[in-house]
Design an enzyme around this catalytic site. Sequence first.
Site, PDB file in Angstrom:
ATOM      1  N   ARG A  94      73.381  46.856  33.301  1.00 12.42           N
ATOM      2  CA  ARG A  94      73.881  46.511  34.626  1.00 12.42           C
ATOM      3  C   ARG A  94      74.953  45.422  34.567  1.00 12.42           C
ATOM      4  NH1 ARG A  94      73.043  42.756  38.500  1.00 12.42           N
ATOM      5  NH2 ARG A  94      73.033  43.474  40.652  1.00 12.42           N
TER       6      ARG A  94
ATOM      7  N   GLU B  96      65.701  52.657  35.167  1.00 12.32           N
ATOM      8  CA  GLU B  96      65.168  51.386  34.685  1.00 12.32           C
ATOM      9  C   GLU B  96      64.619  51.582  33.272  1.00 12.32           C
ATOM     10  OE1 GLU B  96      65.672  49.108  36.925  1.00 12.32           O
ATOM     11  OE2 GLU B  96      64.309  47.437  36.538  1.00 12.32           O
TER      12      GLU B  96
ATOM     13  N   CYS C  79      24.418  16.121  32.876  1.00 14.24           N
ATOM     14  CA  CYS C  79      23.144  15.556  32.424  1.00 14.24           C
ATOM     15  C   CYS C  79      23.325  14.432  31.401  1.00 14.24           C
ATOM     16  CB  CYS C  79      22.264  16.655  31.829  1.00 14.24           C
ATOM     17  SG  CYS C  79      22.942  17.333  30.313  1.00 14.24           S
TER      18      CYS C  79
ATOM     19  N   LYS D 211      59.084  49.980  42.545  1.00 13.48           N
ATOM     20  CA  LYS D 211      60.158  49.149  41.988  1.00 13.48           C
ATOM     21  C   LYS D 211      59.720  48.709  40.590  1.00 13.48           C
ATOM     22  CE  LYS D 211      63.466  45.642  43.195  1.00 13.48           C
ATOM     23  NZ  LYS D 211      63.496  44.802  42.014  1.00 13.48           N
TER      24      LYS D 211
ATOM     25  N   CYS E  88      19.815  21.427  31.231  1.00 14.15           N
ATOM     26  CA  CYS E  88      20.902  20.810  32.009  1.00 14.15           C
ATOM     27  C   CYS E  88      20.912  21.438  33.407  1.00 14.15           C
ATOM     28  CB  CYS E  88      22.240  21.058  31.311  1.00 14.15           C
ATOM     29  SG  CYS E  88      23.649  20.535  32.288  1.00 14.15           S
TER      30      CYS E  88
ATOM     31  N   LYS F 278      64.335  53.640  50.595  1.00 13.93           N
ATOM     32  CA  LYS F 278      65.730  54.012  50.849  1.00 13.93           C
ATOM     33  C   LYS F 278      65.777  55.030  51.978  1.00 13.93           C
ATOM     34  CE  LYS F 278      65.947  54.921  46.029  1.00 13.93           C
ATOM     35  NZ  LYS F 278      66.580  55.414  44.820  1.00 13.93           N
TER      36      LYS F 278
END
Length: 671
Positions: free
Chosen positions: A137, A179, A416, A116, A437, A295
């Site tokens: 569309r 598409e 620290c 898709k 640290c 489909k």
Amino acid sequence: MNKAEAAIRIAKLKDLINDYRYHYHVLNESIMSDEAADSLKHELSVLENEYPDLITPDSPTQRVAGEVLKEFARMEHSKRMLSLNDVFSESEIKAWIQRISKLDPKTTDEFFIDIKMDGLACALIYEDGILTHGITRGDGLAGEDVTANVRTIESVPLALRSDTKHPQFLKGKTEVRGEIVMYKHDFDRLNETRKKQGLPLFANPRNTAAGTIRQLDPNLVATRPLHFRAYDLLRESDAEVPTNDFCYNVLADLGFSINRSATLVHGVKEIMDCVNSWENKRHNLEFNTDGLVIKVNDRVLFERLGIAGKAPRGAIAFKYAAEQATTIVKDIFISIGRTGTATPVAVLEPVRIAGSTVQMATLHNENEIKRKDIRVGDHVIVHKAGDIIPEVLQSLPQLRTGKEKPFRMPLTCPECGTKLIKQNVVDAAWRCPNPSCPSRSWKRIQHFASKEAVDIEGLGEKNVIALIDSKLITDIADIYSLSFEQIVGLERFGEISANKLLAAIAAKKHPELSRFIYGLGIRHVGVQTAIDLAGRFKTLEKLMEATIDELSAVDGIGEIVAESVVEFFSEQKNIRLLKKFKSLSVWPKPLKHSGGKLEGVKFVITGTLTHLSREEAAETIRAKGGRFQNSVTRDTDYLVVGENPGDNKLAQAETFGAKTISEAEFFKLLD
Ligand code: IVH
């Protein structure tokens, strides 16, 4: 939530979702992703279900289509362009098959599956084989006549191939639906250019494609890289296209780009195999996708099954778990990284994203927080995909109550207490300058022992912290002075596990040079850079003496990396650290000239390999002295073509003259 509170919340959600829809459908821009909007819509429908009398006809849950823009001529579709109902699981797929079998006793178990694509649907009309119209569309019944724009898309044939095996489609009217998409890398490139030009950035490839198609100037459209992928073929008589696999064959034959991976399957098991195989692979596709279209293959049956609402009964969209969701920032804390970088991290109201629960997400740096205006208490959109660290994408200020608190970067390191310093003015990235640290030391040790570095099994986060807390180790060299008595006395260890850890450490007293270099944690030196450095200097001693000029001359190494390497080896504490390694007889093996035929050979992979993951393939290439690249460049030697290769990489290989080889040929090269 009582009814009055629900009413307020519903009103806010409706406004925000409507805002989103207006921006998206009418102005072609995005104020948030679809997935984030879906998350809001879901919340709205839950509230409306609880209080049905609060539902109004203008609620986004009650509406499905967008509007046709005025500037283009409106054109009716020959046949309605439908949407698809979504399913999210195997049981929903089974339920769908059961439903349609009940409706039509002649249902077969043949299904056709395609990716898709996340773009915009478009109908192309061909009269006697010549393109006459391109229609968006729109609302499904009519769309906009964007013929001049689609003509600029190279993958849209202006005429159907006359040497088709199916000449019947060259006569009369043939409609092809598909598409229009923008590829991810084209989108990134477009935005990079816009950034340089100081133009506002586009939100995502789909909206950019949709916005482009609705531009009134076809010249501008022609400059934007769009692609058309076909998925449907309509003729006056349905009988001319009896099945979907026939449909795709004809489409390709007529000159359309289709997804070559589209496939015919039988029964639920094969459907699920396909669903599962695409779950991760889909990220390698050129375009975005959030699922598959399934489909029934028999198109006569498809027609007979008819339509329910706006979707056909004979097809569904399988959607993978969303990679974005909305949640709330409960707090923001500062995490000190291995090199001292102070990264703000959001503590989130736990939320399920892409199959796991996300509780924390990176906010990157102070500027990002300011730019995105993220406050403690805010509703935010969080993104997570594959193995990436979850990230807060944006806040939703529309949902604020007024109680949210803006974030202030602390002045001192939370670990620290050392004053933080600004390391980079542009990004406002802060760091803790304290080399000892505590937060930095355990991360540094864990990095040294990690799989990609020296790979010492048993030195994960918890064990490293236990060893540091009991003061047995303070730096990476100390790992090698640990004794059985020391470890076995700790709560986390028994005799067996202590011995196992010591054996794992002893086995790595002479690690590979590149792994050791990477393990040192030199700023800007990642796995590939470490491999390049090892390849050039062959011994750690030589690398320690390298000058900026020598380093910058190494292929793939720039000035910033070169400076960082020189700085590392000139700092007293690092010189002391390396002396300590020496005194413990720990030193990386010199790199012998591999002499392999892959020395310096550059590879790119496209698509999926059947026998190796990308990472494994990259590692194998590097182990043989070759170089693994992410994209095809002028100096790429080979493009290895796996399953579902990307068109773009193939085209680039042709342009740059890189040789394309199959997986089998690749293995031959590797021996
Ligand atoms: S077949 C009845 N195949 O998904 C509609 N659609 O929700 C059958 N889409 O707007 C469409 N990739 O534009 C089909 N491989 C694909 C698709 C695909 C994307 C879009 C299509 C439509 C939407 C349906």
